[in-house]
Scaffold this motif. Structure first.
Motif, PDB file in Angstrom:
ATOM      1  N   LEU A   1       0.830  -1.214   0.000  1.00  0.00           N
ATOM      2  CA  LEU A   1       0.000   0.000   0.000  1.00  0.00           C
ATOM      3  C   LEU A   1       0.860   1.258   0.000  1.00  0.00           C
ATOM      4  O   LEU A   1       0.554   2.231  -0.699  1.00  0.00           O
ATOM      5  N   ARG A   2       1.939   1.237   0.755  1.00  0.00           N
ATOM      6  CA  ARG A   2       2.846   2.391   0.774  1.00  0.00           C
ATOM      7  C   ARG A   2       3.517   2.578  -0.583  1.00  0.00           C
ATOM      8  O   ARG A   2       3.683   3.706  -1.056  1.00  0.00           O
ATOM      9  N   ALA A   3       3.889   1.462  -1.202  1.00  0.00           N
ATOM     10  CA  ALA A   3       4.516   1.543  -2.527  1.00  0.00           C
ATOM     11  C   ALA A   3       3.520   2.093  -3.547  1.00  0.00           C
ATOM     12  O   ALA A   3       3.883   2.908  -4.410  1.00  0.00           O
ATOM     13  N   GLU A   4       2.262   1.664  -3.463  1.00  0.00           N
ATOM     14  CA  GLU A   4       1.245   2.189  -4.378  1.00  0.00           C
ATOM     15  C   GLU A   4       1.082   3.697  -4.199  1.00  0.00           C
ATOM     16  O   GLU A   4       0.965   4.435  -5.192  1.00  0.00           O
ATOM     17  N   ALA A   5       1.066   4.148  -2.968  1.00  0.00           N
ATOM     18  CA  ALA A   5       0.928   5.587  -2.726  1.00  0.00           C
ATOM     19  C   ALA A   5       2.114   6.359  -3.314  1.00  0.00           C
ATOM     20  O   ALA A   5       1.937   7.427  -3.920  1.00  0.00           O
ATOM     21  N   ASP A   6       3.307   5.810  -3.155  1.00  0.00           N
ATOM     22  CA  ASP A   6       4.508   6.454  -3.685  1.00  0.00           C
ATOM     23  C   ASP A   6       4.459   6.543  -5.208  1.00  0.00           C
ATOM     24  O   ASP A   6       4.687   7.603  -5.792  1.00  0.00           O
ATOM     25  N   TYR A   7       4.124   5.425  -5.846  1.00  0.00           N
ATOM     26  CA  TYR A   7       4.089   5.427  -7.309  1.00  0.00           C
ATOM     27  C   TYR A   7       2.899   6.212  -7.852  1.00  0.00           C
ATOM     28  O   TYR A   7       2.975   6.790  -8.943  1.00  0.00           O
ATOM     29  N   GLN A   8       1.806   6.268  -7.095  1.00  0.00           N
ATOM     30  CA  GLN A   8       0.679   7.079  -7.542  1.00  0.00           C
ATOM     31  C   GLN A   8       1.045   8.554  -7.545  1.00  0.00           C
ATOM     32  O   GLN A   8       0.618   9.314  -8.432  1.00  0.00           O
ATOM     33  N   LEU A   9       1.835   8.960  -6.571  1.00  0.00           N
ATOM     34  CA  LEU A   9       2.323  10.336  -6.535  1.00  0.00           C
ATOM     35  C   LEU A   9       3.153  10.637  -7.776  1.00  0.00           C
ATOM     36  O   LEU A   9       3.016  11.701  -8.404  1.00  0.00           O
ATOM     37  N   ARG A  10       4.014   9.698  -8.149  1.00  0.00           N
ATOM     38  CA  ARG A  10       4.831   9.884  -9.349  1.00  0.00           C
ATOM     39  C   ARG A  10       3.961   9.921 -10.602  1.00  0.00           C
ATOM     40  O   ARG A  10       4.158  10.759 -11.493  1.00  0.00           O
ATOM     41  N   ALA A  11       2.996   8.989 -10.672  1.00  0.00           N
ATOM     42  CA  ALA A  11       2.131   8.940 -11.851  1.00  0.00           C
ATOM     43  C   ALA A  11       1.317  10.225 -11.992  1.00  0.00           C
ATOM     44  O   ALA A  11       1.110  10.730 -13.100  1.00  0.00           O
ATOM     45  N   GLY A  12       0.873  10.759 -10.850  1.00  0.00           N
ATOM     46  CA  GLY A  12       0.079  11.986 -10.872  1.00  0.00           C
ATOM     47  C   GLY A  12       0.865  13.210 -11.266  1.00  0.00           C
ATOM     48  O   GLY A  12       0.275  14.274 -11.523  1.00  0.00           O
ATOM     49  N   SER A  13       2.177  13.096 -11.340  1.00  0.00           N
ATOM     50  CA  SER A  13       3.031  14.223 -11.738  1.00  0.00           C
ATOM     51  C   SER A  13       3.408  14.176 -13.219  1.00  0.00           C
ATOM     52  O   SER A  13       4.155  15.024 -13.694  1.00  0.00           O
ATOM     53  N   THR A  14       2.908  13.185 -13.948  1.00  0.00           N
ATOM     54  CA  THR A  14       3.286  13.036 -15.346  1.00  0.00           C
ATOM     55  C   THR A  14       2.406  13.892 -16.254  1.00  0.00           C
ATOM     56  O   THR A  14       1.262  14.221 -15.930  1.00  0.00           O
ATOM     57  N   THR A  15       2.945  14.201 -17.409  1.00  0.00           N
ATOM     58  CA  THR A  15       2.178  14.919 -18.428  1.00  0.00           C
ATOM     59  C   THR A  15       1.014  14.077 -18.923  1.00  0.00           C
ATOM     60  O   THR A  15      -0.075  14.594 -19.191  1.00  0.00           O
ATOM     61  N   ASP A  16       1.232  12.778 -19.022  1.00  0.00           N
ATOM     62  CA  ASP A  16       0.167  11.903 -19.510  1.00  0.00           C
ATOM     63  C   ASP A  16      -1.029  11.865 -18.573  1.00  0.00           C
ATOM     64  O   ASP A  16      -2.175  11.730 -19.023  1.00  0.00           O
ATOM     65  N   TYR A  17      -0.795  11.966 -17.281  1.00  0.00           N
ATOM     66  CA  TYR A  17      -1.917  12.021 -16.332  1.00  0.00           C
ATOM     67  C   TYR A  17      -2.763  13.267 -16.593  1.00  0.00           C
ATOM     68  O   TYR A  17      -3.997  13.189 -16.658  1.00  0.00           O
ATOM     69  N   LYS A  18      -2.094  14.395 -16.785  1.00  0.00           N
ATOM     70  CA  LYS A  18      -2.828  15.642 -17.062  1.00  0.00           C
ATOM     71  C   LYS A  18      -3.615  15.525 -18.358  1.00  0.00           C
ATOM     72  O   LYS A  18      -4.767  15.965 -18.447  1.00  0.00           O
ATOM     73  N   GLU A  19      -3.007  14.913 -19.366  1.00  0.00           N
ATOM     74  CA  GLU A  19      -3.695  14.723 -20.634  1.00  0.00           C
ATOM     75  C   GLU A  19      -4.874  13.776 -20.475  1.00  0.00           C
ATOM     76  O   GLU A  19      -5.961  14.011 -21.047  1.00  0.00           O
ATOM     77  N   GLY A  20      -4.705  12.715 -19.700  1.00  0.00           N
ATOM     78  CA  GLY A  20      -5.788  11.763 -19.502  1.00  0.00           C
ATOM     79  C   GLY A  20      -6.988  12.396 -18.833  1.00  0.00           C
ATOM     80  O   GLY A  20      -8.138  12.156 -19.235  1.00  0.00           O
ATOM     81  N   VAL A  21      -6.758  13.215 -17.813  1.00  0.00           N
ATOM     82  CA  VAL A  21      -7.853  13.888 -17.117  1.00  0.00           C
ATOM     83  C   VAL A  21      -8.524  14.899 -18.027  1.00  0.00           C
ATOM     84  O   VAL A  21      -9.759  14.978 -18.101  1.00  0.00           O
ATOM     85  N   SER A  22      -7.714  15.673 -18.759  1.00  0.00           N
ATOM     86  CA  SER A  22      -8.282  16.664 -19.678  1.00  0.00           C
ATOM     87  C   SER A  22      -9.139  16.002 -20.740  1.00  0.00           C
ATOM     88  O   SER A  22     -10.235  16.472 -21.059  1.00  0.00           O
TER      89      SER A  22
END
Length: 261
Positions: free
Chosen positions: A227-248
């Protein structure tokens, strides 16, 4: 395209294709093939144009494992040396690669050839293909990560039986027991593989890489650690350009265009 007699390497539309090309010996692996494969996997890691990797074979076989002619001469290296220098680095490179690796098993995958396929992120096969843990038939033990991946994929009992007996598993049976993802009819195999790798190459590459890294660690972690690893990697994923594009794209009701960043 990088052409060597025994291994073909090309990059097109974000997909790096590595193709075993020794059909006359069922794509068995010798030193040249092993070292070239290692080098191409490193190239895939370093090249930002590569967003998915396809590993497959030419002819009737995917890969028949080690070329036994290389280890039976008077000056041949020990089998353990070949495992350490040839196969173990390949398996580690596949698992560390920050891009999805698809094994498209076009024919028989035997011995180390089967286990190199199972080390990949997604394994698909022709319905006419088969998988064989052939090591016991010549007095060896399963290597190339076989004793690691296979029990995790299909359970200890089935893995033990297949490794001890060397029984052949059809592609359809491999799907049923959870060894591989899908089997396609021989007629549509090439087109279905192309669709799969093109789909992966167009997806958010960093998010896929983080998912792969989480899966690499899952069997060594307890729930709290995972669970801690998921939180860490989710933070990284949420900082990507692709995440912003996916939400938009979701909010704008359009198809996203991911760049892998």
């Amino acid at each position: 395209m990088s052409e060597t007699p025994s291994l073909h390497f090309s990059i097109e539309a974000g997909v790096a294709t590595i193709r075993f090309n020794r059909p006359q010996v069922f794509n068995s692996v010798n030193k040249d093939v092993a070292l070239a494969l290692q080098q191409h996997l490193r190239e895939c890691q370093q090249n930002p144009e590569v967003r998915a990797v396809l590993l497959t074979g030419t002819g009737k076989a995917f890969c028949a494992g080690q070329d036994l002619a290389e280890i039976t001469g008077p000056d041949s290296p020990e089998v353990a040396e070949i495992v350490e220098k040839h196969y173990n680095p390949i398996v580690e490179l596949i698992r560390a690669l920050d891009k999805p690796v698809v094994a498209a098993v076009n024919g028989v995958a035997a011995g180390a050839g089967a286990n190199l396929a199972l080390a990949c992120d997604v394994v698909v096969a022709k319905e006419s293909a088969s998988f064989i843990q052939a090591f016991s038939k010549i007095g060896l033990i399963p290597d190339s990560g076989g004793t690691y991946f296979l029990p995790r994929l299909i359970g200890m009992q089935r893995a033990s039986a297949l490794m001890l007996t060397g029984d052949k598993v059809s592609a359809t049976e491999a799907v049923q027991m959870g060894m591989i993802y899908k089997a396609f009819s021989d007629e549509v195999f090439d087109s279905e593989v192309a669709k799969l790798v093109q789909k992966l190459a167009a997806m958010p590459t960093k998010g896929l890489a983080y998912t792969k890294q989480l899966l690499n660690g899952t069997f060594g972690n307890n729930l709290t650690q995972q669970l801690r690893a998921e939180a860490d990697y989710q933070l990284r994923a949420g900082s990507t350009t692709d995440y912003k594009e996916g939400v938009s794209a979701f909010l704008e009701k359009r198809q996203p265009t991911f760049t892998g960043q």
